[in-house]
Design an enzyme around this catalytic site. Structure first.
Site, PDB file in Angstrom:
ATOM      1  N   ARG A 125       1.382  -1.442  -0.087  1.00  9.21           N
ATOM      2  CA  ARG A 125       0.121  -0.271  -0.167  1.00  9.21           C
ATOM      3  C   ARG A 125       1.017   1.456   0.437  1.00  9.21           C
ATOM      4  NH1 ARG A 125      -5.575   1.650   1.146  1.00  9.21           N
ATOM      5  NH2 ARG A 125      -5.029   3.721   2.632  1.00  9.21           N
TER       6      ARG A 125
ATOM      7  N   HIS B 130      -7.105   1.561  -7.340  1.00  5.28           N
ATOM      8  CA  HIS B 130      -6.931   0.663  -6.136  1.00  5.28           C
ATOM      9  C   HIS B 130      -7.843  -0.229  -6.467  1.00  5.28           C
ATOM     10  CE1 HIS B 130      -7.428  -0.176  -1.810  1.00  5.28           C
ATOM     11  NE2 HIS B 130      -8.358   0.754  -1.767  1.00  5.28           N
TER      12      HIS B 130
ATOM     13  N   ASP C  25     -16.256   8.534  -3.070  1.00  3.76           N
ATOM     14  CA  ASP C  25     -14.666   8.926  -2.195  1.00  3.76           C
ATOM     15  C   ASP C  25     -14.952  10.165  -1.665  1.00  3.76           C
ATOM     16  OD1 ASP C  25     -12.880   7.871  -1.040  1.00  3.76           O
ATOM     17  OD2 ASP C  25     -11.286   7.735  -3.043  1.00  3.76           O
TER      18      ASP C  25
ATOM     19  N   ARG D  11     -14.585  -6.347   1.443  1.00  2.00           N
ATOM     20  CA  ARG D  11     -12.756  -6.236   1.032  1.00  2.00           C
ATOM     21  C   ARG D  11     -12.545  -7.087   1.607  1.00  2.00           C
ATOM     22  NH1 ARG D  11      -9.959  -1.598   1.295  1.00  2.00           N
ATOM     23  NH2 ARG D  11      -8.536  -2.898   0.626  1.00  2.00           N
TER      24      ARG D  11
ATOM     25  N   GLN E 142      -9.790  -2.264  -3.694  1.00  2.00           N
ATOM     26  CA  GLN E 142     -11.397  -2.060  -3.191  1.00  2.00           C
ATOM     27  C   GLN E 142     -12.470  -2.021  -4.932  1.00  2.00           C
ATOM     28  OE1 GLN E 142     -12.351  -0.055  -0.428  1.00  2.00           O
ATOM     29  NE2 GLN E 142     -14.397  -1.040  -1.528  1.00  2.00           N
TER      30      GLN E 142
ATOM     31  N   CYS F  11     -16.100   3.262   0.051  1.00  2.00           N
ATOM     32  CA  CYS F  11     -14.311   2.871  -0.070  1.00  2.00           C
ATOM     33  C   CYS F  11     -14.521   3.092   1.592  1.00  2.00           C
ATOM     34  CB  CYS F  11     -13.534   2.834  -1.366  1.00  2.00           C
ATOM     35  SG  CYS F  11     -13.312   4.899  -1.149  1.00  2.00           S
TER      36      CYS F  11
END
Length: 308
Positions: free
Chosen positions: A102, A129, A223, A291, A132, A263
């Protein structure tokens, strides 16, 4: 050997294989029947960006698959003292079976993967991402929203938007993106998505009007306006994003039973109103849980394709 750095590296068939695997693995987990698909394997987890969902889901996920997760922050590694990424990759990949990173730059992931002996998974970069989006699409499948969906993304043209572009263009559904002027998606990534869309039949619409994007949509998503590392821009971003909050009036423009995805973390009364968030909380927290299951499927799929 395959890596999971961005959805653009996978075919529609491969993405749906992972989704089907996630459905099966989740069913096993709900029955407390944890199949050790990755028995005695070790997942190295490198975090240059902190996280709640990414750390917990990967660490629990590898445990449920019969392996062990090793948490490594950049402060724990020689990376923090300037060791080249390629050297870190060549060392760590001799000691673990898989690596999740990450990080900030997509190039960090690409360099690590280029020198790694084991599969590498993106837990997030500033560009994409992808894990996700696997969770998001799994949630759409569970809520019967994956057949000919019309997805509206309202907000910042960031890594989530880029990942939606890749998913839509690979699977062939309609995606409408509305961002404020000056916060549009990356032009190169958009061009790649449009090229994939010609093959898949996807409809990609890019604009600046959130109401036009949401009108008639079956899935609405957004987001945060201020991502990690952008805190100094908060005041300017909040001003630029006025009119982009997904509130009740905005959701009424969508299909009557439209789902709402986020998310997380969600900042109420910025990108989403409290009332919309709570009305769709079941969907959002199923999405968050997914997830775990989607990432287990990604790890198992990569393990099965080590030599392909």
């Amino acid at each position: 050997m395959r890596h999971f750095l961005t959805l653009k590296d996978f075919s529609k068939k491969e993405i749906l294989e992972m989704i089907d695997l996630a459905i099966a693995i989740k069913k096993e987990a709900k029955a407390k029947n944890y199949v050790p698909y990755l028995k005695d394997q070790t997942l190295g987890m490198i975090f240059e960006k902190s996280s709640t969902r990414t750390r917990v889901s990967f660490e629990v996920g590898i445990h449920q698959l019969g392996g062990v997760g090793l948490f490594l922050s950049s402060n724990d590694l020689q990376l923090g003292r300037g060791e080249p990424m390629k050297d870190t990759a060549r060392v760590i990949s001799r000691m673990v079976d898989m690596v999740m990173i990450r990080t900030f730059a997509q190039s960090t992931l690409e360099e690590f993967a280029a020198y790694s002996r084991v599969p590498v998974i993106s837990g997030l970069s500033d560009a994409y991402h992808p894990v996700q989006l696997m969770a998001d699409y799994l949630t759409m499948v569970e809520y019967n929203k994956a057949t000919n969906p019309i997805v509206a993304y309202v907000g910042d043209g960031n890594n989530m938007t880029h990942s939606w572009l890749m998913l839509a263009s690979k699977l062939g559904f309609e995606l409408r993106v509305a961002t404020p002027k000056g916060y549009e998606v990356d032009a190169k990534i958009l061009a790649e998505a449009l090229a994939f869309a010609k093959e898949s039949g996807a409809v990609i619409k890019i604009g600046n009007d959130p109401k036009e994007a949401i009108k008639g949509a079956t899935v609405v998503t957004t987001d945060t306006w201020v991502s990690m590392g952008q805190e100094a821009e908060k005041a300017a971003r909040v001003a630029a994003f006025q009119g982009y909050m997904v509130d009740d009036a905005m959701m009424r423009l969508a299909e009557k039973d439209a789902m709402f995805l986020h998310c997380l973390p969600a900042y109420r009364d910025y990108e989403v109103s409290e009332s919309v968030f709570e009305a769709h909380a079941d969907e959002i927290f199923d999405e968050a849980e997914n997830r775990l299951h989607a990432q287990k499927a990604v790890m198992v799929w990569l393990d099965r394709h080590r030599n392909s």
